[in-house]
Design an enzyme around this catalytic site. Structure first.
Site, PDB file in Angstrom:
ATOM      1  N   ASP A 206      -7.318  -3.914  -4.991  1.00 13.62           N
ATOM      2  CA  ASP A 206      -6.868  -2.646  -4.431  1.00 13.62           C
ATOM      3  C   ASP A 206      -5.463  -2.269  -4.911  1.00 13.62           C
ATOM      4  O   ASP A 206      -5.113  -1.086  -4.991  1.00 13.62           O
ATOM      5  CB  ASP A 206      -6.839  -2.692  -2.899  1.00 13.62           C
ATOM      6  CG  ASP A 206      -8.026  -3.388  -2.273  1.00 13.62           C
ATOM      7  OD1 ASP A 206      -8.506  -4.390  -2.830  1.00 13.62           O
ATOM      8  OD2 ASP A 206      -8.467  -2.957  -1.188  1.00 13.62           O
TER       9      ASP A 206
ATOM     10  N   ASP B 263       0.796  -1.225   0.000  1.00 16.14           N
ATOM     11  CA  ASP B 263       0.000   0.000   0.000  1.00 16.14           C
ATOM     12  C   ASP B 263       0.829   1.274   0.000  1.00 16.14           C
ATOM     13  O   ASP B 263       0.327   2.338   0.380  1.00 16.14           O
ATOM     14  CB  ASP B 263      -0.941  -0.004   1.205  1.00 16.14           C
ATOM     15  CG  ASP B 263      -2.147  -0.898   0.985  1.00 16.14           C
ATOM     16  OD1 ASP B 263      -2.705  -0.850  -0.127  1.00 16.14           O
ATOM     17  OD2 ASP B 263      -2.526  -1.634   1.910  1.00 16.14           O
TER      18      ASP B 263
END
Length: 410
Positions: free
Chosen positions: A188, A124
């Site tokens: 994601d 991330d």
């Protein structure tokens, strides 16, 4: 001080009104956009709200959400995947509205966050470092930001598996029975590729570009169904590249369309077209958009249920964060589209914003909602976390969508 973009747009509205003949009945002009003053007032309120949020957020902590029962915000340290959204929102607001009162907090947060440039335990880093330092570098370029972004891209690249040709998402995911040699990839992860494209342009090192393109191609080939909806999570054999399972963690079921996952995919492939100019990514992004916008379970106000196949529809919870991400992505997609497509993406993004900026979704008084803007986000329904609550990324993409809408009217 209001940013020139906002000021010029509001002046144009006033001038339209001034062109009416004396005594003529007050009829709104067709080209008078009533959303513009709403965005203007919301952005001003957002500065006050985020000033309040900055004051109640301790140094070294990052606001995640607000716990209504306990009347307190929930925060994380810098290693949480959402850590980049708070400084990113501060930077957006200072840029578009002019908020010097937020500058000191932004500098404080970035000083703490910069240590994550060497974090190789998470996929991330795009969310964490590009939403923060990427915006900081865009607005005030300097060698320090550039070094942090380059180190972040290098750290992200360590998670790339050249057999699977994808970036590892979670290191450990015991709930999905992935083995130690398996590679878990979630939709994601498309959102973290923008950092790699920045690193390519800054360093002229094509390695980052190839990783991003390979990951997107693998995702496009395996993550999407024939109707252009997306699975949330895939498990690959890390030694052979074979797909072992297509499942979900945050969706209603393995076969359902988790709303924020569809939003991540849409946004990610719009970025892919922007950075590569490869038409296959534009086509794919349009296919995802058309799936979302034509889905029979998409409500008339365009704010999706937390899953397009959620149990209990039409009484299932909506996810305002997914709506904000979709609105922002559609606004950029409209820039690369023409004719009916362009109009459809613009109209739907506008409808989403019109809904999100009503009292049903947005705060009306400073200090409400724990300092956040958007209400009614859904984090992880199956795990029972962050349900019907504000979310830091919901705010970030709402602010981004409002700014993009303003620019679309220039």
């Amino acid at each position: 001080m209001i940013n020139k973009v906002v000021s010029l747009l509001l002046i144009s509205i006033i001038l339209c009104g001034c062109n009416e003949m004396p005594g003529k009945k007050d009829i709104k002009k067709e080209n008078e956009d009533q959303l513009l003053p709403v965005i203007d007032s919301t952005l001003k309120r957002a500065v006050k709200q985020y000033t309040y949020l900055s004051e109640i957020t301790e140094k070294g902590r990052y606001p995640k959400t607000y716990i209504e029962k306990e009347k307190k915000i929930e925060t994380s340290d810098s290693g949480w995947w959402c850590s980049g959204f708070f400084p990113g929102s501060l930077l957006y607001l200072d840029d578009i509205v002019g908020a010097p009162e937020l500058k000191m907090k932004t500098d404080e947060v970035l000083e703490d966050l910069k240590k994550e440039q060497f974090n190789t335990t998470t996929h991330d880093l795009g969310f964490m470092m590009f939403c923060s330092f990427g915006n900081a570098e865009r607005l005030n370029s300097n060698p320090s930001y550039q070094e942090i972004l380059m180190n972040s891209a290098r750290s992200l690249s360590t998670r790339y598996n050249d057999t699977v040709k994808a970036i590892r998402s979670w290191d450990s995911a015991p709930w999905n029975k992935a083995g130690k040699d398996d590679l878990v990839v979630i939709i994601d992860n498309m959102m973290n590729l923008e950092l790699l494209f920045w690193a390519t342009k800054h360093s002229n090192d094509s390695t980052f570009y190839k990783i991003a393109v390979n990951h997107a191609n693998t995702t496009m080939q395996n993550h999407f169904r024939e109707d252009h909806s997306s699975f949330h999570e895939l498990i690959y054999d890390g030694n052979t590249g074979e797909v072992k399972a297509k499942i979900t963690n945050q969706g209603a079921s393995d076969s359902s369309s988790w709303a924020r996952g569809q939003a991540w995919g849409l946004y990610g492939f719009v970025v892919m077209f922007r950075e590569t100019k490869d038409i296959k990514y534009l086509t794919h992004a349009k296919n995802i958009a058309d799936y979302l916008l034509s889905h029979p379970n998409l409500p008339e106000d365009k704010i999706p249920y937390w899953d397009f196949n959620a149990p209990g529809i039409p009484n299932a919870l909506r996810d305002s964060s997914a709506g904000a991400i979709i609105a922002s992505a559609l606004l950029e997609l409209s820039r690369y589209s023409t004719g009916d497509d362009k109009l459809r993406y613009l109209n739907n993004s506008k409808k989403i914003l019109e809904t999100l900026l009503t009292k049903d979704y947005i705060i009306s008084e400073v200090g409400e909602n724990g300092g956040f803007l958007l209400k009614h986000g859904v984090g992880n329904m199956p795990n029972g976390t962050e349900i019907d609550t504000p979310l830091s990324y919901g705010d970030y993409y709402l602010i981004e969508a409002m700014i993009r809408y303003l620019h679309s009217k220039q």
